[in-house]
Design a protein around this motif. Structure first.
Motif, PDB file in Angstrom:
ATOM      1  N   PRO A   1       1.899  69.597  27.934  1.00  6.85           N
ATOM      2  CA  PRO A   1       3.365  69.447  27.961  1.00  6.85           C
ATOM      3  C   PRO A   1       3.883  69.292  26.531  1.00  6.85           C
ATOM      4  CG  PRO A   1       2.269  67.416  28.651  1.00  6.85           C
ATOM      5  CD  PRO A   1       1.205  68.447  28.511  1.00  6.85           C
ATOM      6  N   PRO A   2       5.139  69.663  26.287  1.00  8.25           N
ATOM      7  CA  PRO A   2       5.660  69.524  24.924  1.00  8.25           C
ATOM      8  C   PRO A   2       5.715  68.058  24.507  1.00  8.25           C
ATOM      9  CG  PRO A   2       7.411  70.086  26.460  1.00  8.25           C
ATOM     10  CD  PRO A   2       6.128  70.199  27.214  1.00  8.25           C
ATOM     11  N   LEU A   3       5.477  67.850  23.216  1.00  9.08           N
ATOM     12  CA  LEU A   3       5.471  66.497  22.681  1.00  9.08           C
ATOM     13  C   LEU A   3       6.915  66.043  22.461  1.00  9.08           C
ATOM     14  CD1 LEU A   3       3.199  64.564  21.759  1.00  9.08           C
ATOM     15  CD2 LEU A   3       3.521  65.458  19.466  1.00  9.08           C
ATOM     16  N   PRO A   4       7.272  64.816  22.911  1.00  6.90           N
ATOM     17  CA  PRO A   4       8.640  64.340  22.633  1.00  6.90           C
ATOM     18  C   PRO A   4       8.867  64.258  21.128  1.00  6.90           C
ATOM     19  CG  PRO A   4       7.446  62.816  24.085  1.00  6.90           C
ATOM     20  CD  PRO A   4       6.469  63.860  23.658  1.00  6.90           C
ATOM     21  N   LYS A   5      10.136  64.388  20.734  1.00  6.83           N
ATOM     22  CA  LYS A   5      10.431  64.471  19.305  1.00  6.83           C
ATOM     23  C   LYS A   5      10.019  63.208  18.553  1.00  6.83           C
ATOM     24  CE  LYS A   5      13.716  66.311  16.119  1.00  6.83           C
ATOM     25  NZ  LYS A   5      15.056  66.374  15.627  1.00  6.83           N
ATOM     26  N   TRP A   6      10.270  62.044  19.177  1.00  5.81           N
ATOM     27  CA  TRP A   6       9.928  60.802  18.480  1.00  5.81           C
ATOM     28  C   TRP A   6       8.434  60.727  18.209  1.00  5.81           C
ATOM     29  CZ3 TRP A   6       6.550  57.767  21.247  1.00  5.81           C
ATOM     30  CH2 TRP A   6       6.481  57.990  22.648  1.00  5.81           C
ATOM     31  N   ALA A   7       7.627  61.228  19.178  1.00  6.92           N
ATOM     32  CA  ALA A   7       6.182  61.179  18.991  1.00  6.92           C
ATOM     33  C   ALA A   7       5.758  62.156  17.900  1.00  6.92           C
ATOM     34  CB  ALA A   7       5.473  61.510  20.295  1.00  6.92           C
ATOM     35  N   ASP A   8       6.413  63.319  17.871  1.00  7.17           N
ATOM     36  CA  ASP A   8       6.088  64.331  16.868  1.00  7.17           C
ATOM     37  C   ASP A   8       6.416  63.831  15.468  1.00  7.17           C
ATOM     38  OD1 ASP A   8       5.267  66.893  16.016  1.00  7.17           O
ATOM     39  OD2 ASP A   8       7.365  67.452  15.790  1.00  7.17           O
ATOM     40  N   LEU A   9       7.543  63.111  15.361  1.00  3.08           N
ATOM     41  CA  LEU A   9       7.994  62.695  14.041  1.00  3.08           C
ATOM     42  C   LEU A   9       7.317  61.425  13.550  1.00  3.08           C
ATOM     43  CD1 LEU A   9      11.833  63.389  13.929  1.00  3.08           C
ATOM     44  CD2 LEU A   9      10.003  64.516  12.692  1.00  3.08           C
ATOM     45  N   PHE A  10       6.944  60.531  14.479  1.00  2.00           N
ATOM     46  CA  PHE A  10       6.411  59.246  14.018  1.00  2.00           C
ATOM     47  C   PHE A  10       4.978  58.991  14.454  1.00  2.00           C
ATOM     48  CE2 PHE A  10      11.026  58.801  14.250  1.00  2.00           C
ATOM     49  CZ  PHE A  10      11.274  58.490  12.927  1.00  2.00           C
ATOM     50  N   VAL A  11       4.689  59.194  15.749  1.00  2.00           N
ATOM     51  CA  VAL A  11       3.354  58.815  16.235  1.00  2.00           C
ATOM     52  C   VAL A  11       2.280  59.737  15.659  1.00  2.00           C
ATOM     53  CG1 VAL A  11       1.955  58.377  18.269  1.00  2.00           C
ATOM     54  CG2 VAL A  11       4.414  57.942  18.332  1.00  2.00           C
ATOM     55  N   LEU A  12       2.524  61.038  15.717  1.00  2.00           N
ATOM     56  CA  LEU A  12       1.506  61.997  15.268  1.00  2.00           C
ATOM     57  C   LEU A  12       1.144  61.817  13.790  1.00  2.00           C
ATOM     58  CD1 LEU A  12      -0.113  64.112  16.746  1.00  2.00           C
ATOM     59  CD2 LEU A  12       1.529  65.829  16.007  1.00  2.00           C
ATOM     60  N   PRO A  13       2.137  61.732  12.880  1.00  2.00           N
ATOM     61  CA  PRO A  13       1.769  61.510  11.474  1.00  2.00           C
ATOM     62  C   PRO A  13       0.971  60.225  11.275  1.00  2.00           C
ATOM     63  CG  PRO A  13       4.064  62.131  11.636  1.00  2.00           C
ATOM     64  CD  PRO A  13       3.579  61.946  13.037  1.00  2.00           C
ATOM     65  N   VAL A  14       1.337  59.181  12.005  1.00  2.00           N
ATOM     66  CA  VAL A  14       0.628  57.912  11.832  1.00  2.00           C
ATOM     67  C   VAL A  14      -0.815  58.050  12.313  1.00  2.00           C
ATOM     68  CG1 VAL A  14       0.499  55.522  12.627  1.00  2.00           C
ATOM     69  CG2 VAL A  14       2.691  56.477  11.918  1.00  2.00           C
ATOM     70  N   ILE A  15      -0.995  58.730  13.454  1.00  2.00           N
ATOM     71  CA  ILE A  15      -2.365  58.947  13.938  1.00  2.00           C
ATOM     72  C   ILE A  15      -3.172  59.718  12.906  1.00  2.00           C
ATOM     73  CG2 ILE A  15      -3.766  60.166  15.658  1.00  2.00           C
ATOM     74  CD1 ILE A  15      -1.710  59.527  17.725  1.00  2.00           C
ATOM     75  N   ASN A  16      -2.576  60.816  12.389  1.00  2.00           N
ATOM     76  CA  ASN A  16      -3.290  61.632  11.404  1.00  2.00           C
ATOM     77  C   ASN A  16      -3.659  60.810  10.165  1.00  2.00           C
ATOM     78  OD1 ASN A  16      -3.303  64.014  12.862  1.00  2.00           O
ATOM     79  ND2 ASN A  16      -1.242  64.544  12.201  1.00  2.00           N
ATOM     80  N   LEU A  17      -2.712  59.979   9.730  1.00  2.00           N
ATOM     81  CA  LEU A  17      -2.945  59.140   8.560  1.00  2.00           C
ATOM     82  C   LEU A  17      -4.074  58.154   8.825  1.00  2.00           C
ATOM     83  CD1 LEU A  17      -1.669  58.791   5.791  1.00  2.00           C
ATOM     84  CD2 LEU A  17      -0.300  56.942   6.723  1.00  2.00           C
ATOM     85  N   LEU A  18      -4.032  57.542  10.015  1.00  2.00           N
ATOM     86  CA  LEU A  18      -5.059  56.548  10.344  1.00  2.00           C
ATOM     87  C   LEU A  18      -6.441  57.193  10.398  1.00  2.00           C
ATOM     88  CD1 LEU A  18      -3.290  54.290  12.997  1.00  2.00           C
ATOM     89  CD2 LEU A  18      -3.807  53.800  10.596  1.00  2.00           C
ATOM     90  N   VAL A  19      -6.515  58.399  10.970  1.00  2.00           N
ATOM     91  CA  VAL A  19      -7.815  59.078  11.033  1.00  2.00           C
ATOM     92  C   VAL A  19      -8.330  59.357   9.627  1.00  2.00           C
ATOM     93  CG1 VAL A  19      -8.992  61.173  11.760  1.00  2.00           C
ATOM     94  CG2 VAL A  19      -7.394  60.074  13.300  1.00  2.00           C
ATOM     95  N   ALA A  20      -7.419  59.828   8.748  1.00  5.14           N
ATOM     96  CA  ALA A  20      -7.821  60.103   7.359  1.00  5.14           C
ATOM     97  C   ALA A  20      -8.346  58.840   6.697  1.00  5.14           C
ATOM     98  CB  ALA A  20      -6.643  60.669   6.578  1.00  5.14           C
ATOM     99  N   PHE A  21      -7.633  57.730   6.872  1.00  8.87           N
ATOM    100  CA  PHE A  21      -8.068  56.463   6.282  1.00  8.87           C
ATOM    101  C   PHE A  21      -9.384  56.007   6.895  1.00  8.87           C
ATOM    102  CE2 PHE A  21      -3.768  55.814   4.559  1.00  8.87           C
ATOM    103  CZ  PHE A  21      -4.131  55.359   3.306  1.00  8.87           C
ATOM    104  N   PHE A  22      -9.507  56.206   8.198  1.00 11.07           N
ATOM    105  CA  PHE A  22     -10.713  55.766   8.886  1.00 11.07           C
ATOM    106  C   PHE A  22     -11.940  56.478   8.320  1.00 11.07           C
ATOM    107  CE2 PHE A  22     -13.743  56.194  12.460  1.00 11.07           C
ATOM    108  CZ  PHE A  22     -14.023  54.854  12.651  1.00 11.07           C
ATOM    109  N   ILE A  23     -11.819  57.801   8.128  1.00  7.83           N
ATOM    110  CA  ILE A  23     -12.972  58.548   7.611  1.00  7.83           C
ATOM    111  C   ILE A  23     -13.297  58.112   6.182  1.00  7.83           C
ATOM    112  CG2 ILE A  23     -13.766  60.857   6.958  1.00  7.83           C
ATOM    113  CD1 ILE A  23     -12.452  61.912   9.410  1.00  7.83           C
TER     114      ILE A  23
END
Lengths: 373, 322
Positions: free
Chosen positions: A5-27
């Motif tokens: 299903p399409p990602l809601p805009k708030w998730a696209d703008l805030f949740v997704l970048p934060v997840i990506n950032l956290l994964v980068a930091f985690f590695i």
């Protein structure tokens, strides 16, 4: 597998970048662990180094200034659906333009005239270095990515030649020009604040930071509130539609690249007029490339770019603390973190999109169910 | 006259030396780009290969093992590129850029953690790296004027990886133009949908091209640190991956012209090193900076259609969606 299903805009703008950032930091944390150091204490050192120690905030904001300019240079090209990898070269040429103004005028004119002209000079030379790849893309069909990469190298050779020859300071071995007279130096923030009676620790933070904030606002106005911005975005979304709507597509691309080059050129004001007070070699130090990461994270929006610049400024300043506190990890760790961030929030930006979208859809469905029961 | 000949031979010798990593990387870039995957991460793979080769050579003393490990590491990096670009349809330029920055970071970080020498590896002993390969009959032919010197300086005495690179070019041309794999590879870079319709996996083909690029860049990296050099130095790839990319474009994405472009770019660099600070008749001081920038300038001019026309594979940079 069904389409997510399409990602809601708030998730696209805030949740997704934060997840990506956290994964980068985690590695990166895992890598620090593998090198035999504690990632949590490394993080603590970096945060302290970026914000807590006296003067550290000034350094962080000084780096932030560089990133704002180079990221905006990438962002405006992105809005026209073009990839400007030429920030390094454009910034280097900007440094040349601003530097020439200061070398020429600072001995005889006051700062109030020299500095604005230096800013114009930096923007003009940067723009010139951006406009050529723009022209070649728009009118001759060369790929902008390749051309801007090549222009980075050409700019580097040009600077080596100029600073080692025609512009070399008398009696100097290392490639650099004469120092700028005081009229060609950007006032430091701690001096300005001191003049207002506010005592702060001295740092390289200078008036360029204010310029960067103004440019951020100007960028927003340009992209979302002017005719040119509308044309740039339209060309970026669909060049054919833009053409049929009567927009001059090649001209728009060229103008966008000119602005991009000018923005990258302004970075040199912070480095040269702000701190070095002369034109030196390699002052761009990869800021042009990092600007791509910042623009990606900031989603090409001024607010996002400001926040992402702050993050990278903190990384740079905090990273330099690592040298003093640890045996096995140094500030080079920052390059690694930066690479991871580009990888996860750029190239793999949508890896977590489908799972996240499914998760949100499932939660929403459950909630709907609960309401009906 | 013999002095001139000697200088010319040394320059040609230098050309081959400089061109070796360019040739390997250019073939790597050609395979990747012909399959439709933009590869600006040649630089990063080269750097990782160089670091791993030097490190393994230092610990084991075996240059051959070092090359294999360099290939392995470079292939791993190529897999990241493939994973991002092919599996997740990410932006290929962004992925390449991320890899280049990652490579610059990870090599230095690990080098400092391992060796504490500011990011370098210790200097390698002669036995830990590849030396020049002396051909037979060098002594026998030496007394013959001209031929002896040419044989000694130009034909013989290069690094084994240099000879390998020279073999890779015809092999690449054969693979690309004379095999089923090559045909499909070229097709997938032009019209992936057609390849897909024929029942051949677009993703697997592109993965193979990207992995092949990894192998070649790994060898090139090993050449930098245990062939030409004697250890790893931070940023030792120094833009060679980008010059190789320029050579790919200059060679219009074809193996032999790309190889010739590498030789030309190598010649410019070798010549400028030789002419540093020398006054030439008529011109004055040799314009070595201009000569070093010439590969980039010529590539820009070529791409813009001012000297010939270079048209990239049609589907380059476009992720394939069924």
């Amino acid at each position: 597998m069904t389409a997510p299903p399409p990602l809601p805009k708030w998730a696209d703008l805030f949740v997704l970048p934060v997840i990506n950032l956290l994964v980068a930091f985690f590695i990166c944390g895992l890598i620090i662990l593998a090198l035999g150091e504690n990632p949590i204490s490394a993080l603590v050192v970096m945060v302290k180094g970026a914000f807590v120690y006296p003067g550290s905030l000034g350094y962080t904001l000084y780096y932030t200034t560089n990133f704002i300019f180079t990221a905006l240079a990438v962002a405006i090209a992105f809005h026209a659906m073009m990839f400007n990898i030429g920030g390094e070269g454009q910034a280097a040429l900007g440094g040349l333009g601003g530097g020439l103004v200061c070398l020429w005028l600072a001995p005889s004119l006051p700062a109030g005239i020299v500095l604005p002209l230096a800013i114009l000079g930096a923007a003009a030379f940067g723009a010139a270095w951006g406009v050529v790849p723009g022209y070649l893309q728009a009118r001759r069909g060369s790929h902008i990515v390749i051309t801007t990469i090549m222009f980075n190298f050409i700019a580097a050779s040009l600077m080596v030649w100029l600073l080692g020859g025609p512009l070399l300071q008398q009696g100097q071995q290392s490639p650099q020009t004469e120092a700028f007279e005081p009229a060609g130096q950007m006032p430091k923030m701690h001096d300005l604040l001191g003049g207002l009676g506010i005592e702060t620790t001295s740092s390289p933070l200078n008036l360029s930071f204010v310029l960067a904030l103004l440019v951020l606002v100007g960028f927003w106005v340009l992209i979302w509130r002017t005719r040119l911005g509308y044309e740039i975005r339209t060309v970026g979304h669909n060049p054919d539609a833009a053409h049929y709507a009567g927009i001059n597509v090649p001209r728009t691309i060229i103008v966008a690249m000119a602005i991009a080059g000018g923005l990258a050129g302004l970075m040199s004001i912070n480095e040269l007029q702000g701190v070095q007070h002369r034109v030196i070699l390699d002052f761009t130090a990869g800021y042009g490339f990092t600007g791509i990461a910042v623009a990606l994270m900031g989603r090409n929006h001024p607010i996002g770019i400001f926040l992402a610049s702050l993050l990278f400024g903190a990384l740079y300043q905090g990273g330099s603390e690592l040298d003093f506190e640890f045996q096995s990890i140094t500030r080079d760790m920052v390059l690694l973190i930066q690479g991871m961030i580009i990888l996860f929030s750029g190239a793999l930006a949508y890896m977590f999109n489908p799972p996240l979208a499914r998760f949100i859809a499932r939660v929403a469905a459950k909630r709907l169910e609960a309401r009906h029961v | 006259m013999s002095e001139f000949l000697f200088q010319a031979l040394l320059t040609l010798d230098g050309t081959v030396r400089v061109a070796t990593p360019l040739i390997l990387c250019a073939m790597a870039g050609m395979f990747s780009e012909r399959s439709g995957v933009i590869d600006i991460s040649l630089e990063g793979k080269l750097l990782v290969g160089a670091f791993v080769a030097a490190t393994i050579a230092y610990f084991t003393g075996s240059p051959w093992l070092a090359v294999f490990c360099a290939i392995g590491a470079s292939v791993l990096v190529a897999l990241i590129h493939g994973f991002a670009c092919i599996t997740h349809r990410g932006n290929q330029v962004v992925s390449g850029l991320a890899i280049n920055i990652l490579a610059a970071g990870v090599t230095v970080v690990v080098a400092i953690a391992l060796f504490r020498q500011g990011g370098q590896t210790p200097i390698l002993d002669r036995g830990d790296r590849f030396g020049p390969m002396e051909f037979w009959f060098v002594e026998t032919l030496d007394p013959i004027p001209m031929l002896g010197a040419v044989y000694r300086e130009f034909i013989s005495g290069h690094n084994p990886i240099t000879y390998l690179a020279l073999l890779v070019v015809p092999a690449s041309a054969y693979l690309l133009y004379r095999t089923r794999f090559g045909l499909r590879l070229r097709a997938v870079g032009e019209v992936p949908a057609a390849v897909d319709t024929a029942g051949v996996s677009v993703a697997w083909l592109r993965y193979r091209a990207v992995l092949l690029a990894g192998v070649l860049c790994g060898i090139a990296g090993a050449y930098l640190s245990i062939g030409q050099g004697a250890g790893f130095v931070p940023e030792m790839s120094a833009g060679k991956g980008y010059i190789a990319l320029a050579a790919v474009i200059f060679g219009k994405w074809r193996p032999v012209p790309a190889f010739l472009a590498c030789l030309m770019f190598g010649f410019l660099e070798a010549l400028s090193a030789r002419l540093q600070g020398i006054d030439l008749p008529l011109i004055g001081e040799a314009p070595t900076h201009l000569m070093l920038a010439l590969p980039y300038i010529m590539t820009v001019l070529l791409l813009a259609g001012f000297i010939g026309r270079a048209s990239p594979p049609a589907a380059i940079g476009v992720p394939y969606t069924k």
